[in-house]
Design a protein around this motif. Structure first.
Motif, short mmCIF file in Angstrom:
data_model
loop_
_atom_site.label_atom_id
_atom_site.label_comp_id
_atom_site.label_asym_id
_atom_site.label_seq_id
_atom_site.Cartn_x
_atom_site.Cartn_y
_atom_site.Cartn_z
N ARG A 122 -25.70 -96.13 56.03
CA ARG A 122 -25.26 -94.74 56.10
C ARG A 122 -25.34 -94.20 57.53
N TYR A 123 -26.44 -94.52 58.22
CA TYR A 123 -26.65 -93.96 59.56
C TYR A 123 -26.40 -94.96 60.68
N ASP A 178 -29.48 -99.05 52.21
CA ASP A 178 -28.51 -97.95 52.07
C ASP A 178 -28.55 -97.02 53.28
#
Length: 265
Positions: free
Chosen positions: A62-63, A58
């Motif tokens: 996300r980054y 995740d």
């Protein structure tokens, strides 16, 4: 909230100045930047204590960062006492801010005893060693002498905080103390003095700044090469014999010291 660009955008761009490449600005490692962002989110209550923390996958999405970067950031958060990670069970939030560091004050030999009682030494290694020149200089002993060595992790009692990696060297005439190390409430030097019937006359403490060795960093859940304090203690009997030397390697942020100095009246 930070985005992937804030982590890795600027250091991947090429700048031109009068037809020449401008050297990229030196930045902190991405995993430390991510660690700081996630720590700030924890402190603000985005993830309550006891809740599941986002998975590596995740966070990568996300980054837009690699798995190794994310894994290192999570390792630092775990080392700081914020997360608990178990294979098959995921990552759980156990604190919103780092636990208080262990602090102690030593003004007398009796205070050394209280320090031993306030921390627990978990022995990992034991054996006889013949001291070579480099170690002899560190210990302040003679090269070629033989010592009984105990090594392990020292914890704050009733806490998971790992205070130091400690190595204890016992002079050869006193190695029979190894049969008397079951009682974890007493320090090795206390057991030696009781078993051999003498008292401590003098203790020398020396503290120097060193980079944290990699093997000790693993045991202490901190980063290799980061600032550490090595504390050397040397113990002399009332007969003037050096009977024990200890080396303790403390992560720099876990070893605050207090020294009180008062004017004589």
């Amino acid at each position: 909230m930070s985005t992937a660009k804030s982590y890795c955008g600027s250091d991947r761009q090429t700048y031109k100045l009068r037809g020449m490449n401008k050297p990229p600005r030196i930045k902190r490692p991405l995993y430390k930047e991510l660690r700081d962002t996630l720590a700030a989110e924890l402190a603000s209550g985005v993830y309550p204590i006891g809740s599941r923390f986002p998975t590596e996958q995740d966070l990568c999405k996300r980054y837009k960062l690699g798995r190794h970067t994310v894994r290192e950031a999570l390792r630092l958060l775990q080392a700081a006492g914020l997360l608990s990670r178990q294979a098959g069970a995921g990552t759980t939030v156990i604190a919103l801010t780092p636990p208080a560091t262990y602090s102690y004050r030593i003004d007398s030999i009796d205070d050394l005893t209280r320090y031993a009682q306030a921390t627990a030494f978990i022995k990992k290694q034991e054996g006889m060693v013949t001291v070579r020149e480099a170690l002899a200089r560190t210990l302040g002993t003679d090269a070629g002498s033989r010592w009984l060595r105990f090594a392990g992790v020292r914890h704050a009692v009733n806490e998971e905080l790992r205070v130091a990696w400690t190595e204890i060297y016992v002079a050869e005439p006193y190695i029979a103390v190894r049969d008397n190390t079951q009682n974890a409430t007493k320090a090795i030097y206390q057991k030696i003095t009781e078993q051999f019937g003498f008292s401590i006359a003098r203790v020398e403490r020396q503290i120097v700044a060193v980079p944290m060795p990699a093997d000790m960093a693993t045991a202490l859940l901190c980063e290799p090469g980061t600032p550490a304090l090595m504390e050397r203690r040397r113990y002399w009997s009332n007969e003037g014999v050096l009977f024990e030397v200890s080396l303790s390697f403390h992560p720099g942020d876990r070893f605050p010291q207090t020294i009180m100095v008062e004017r004589e009246t």
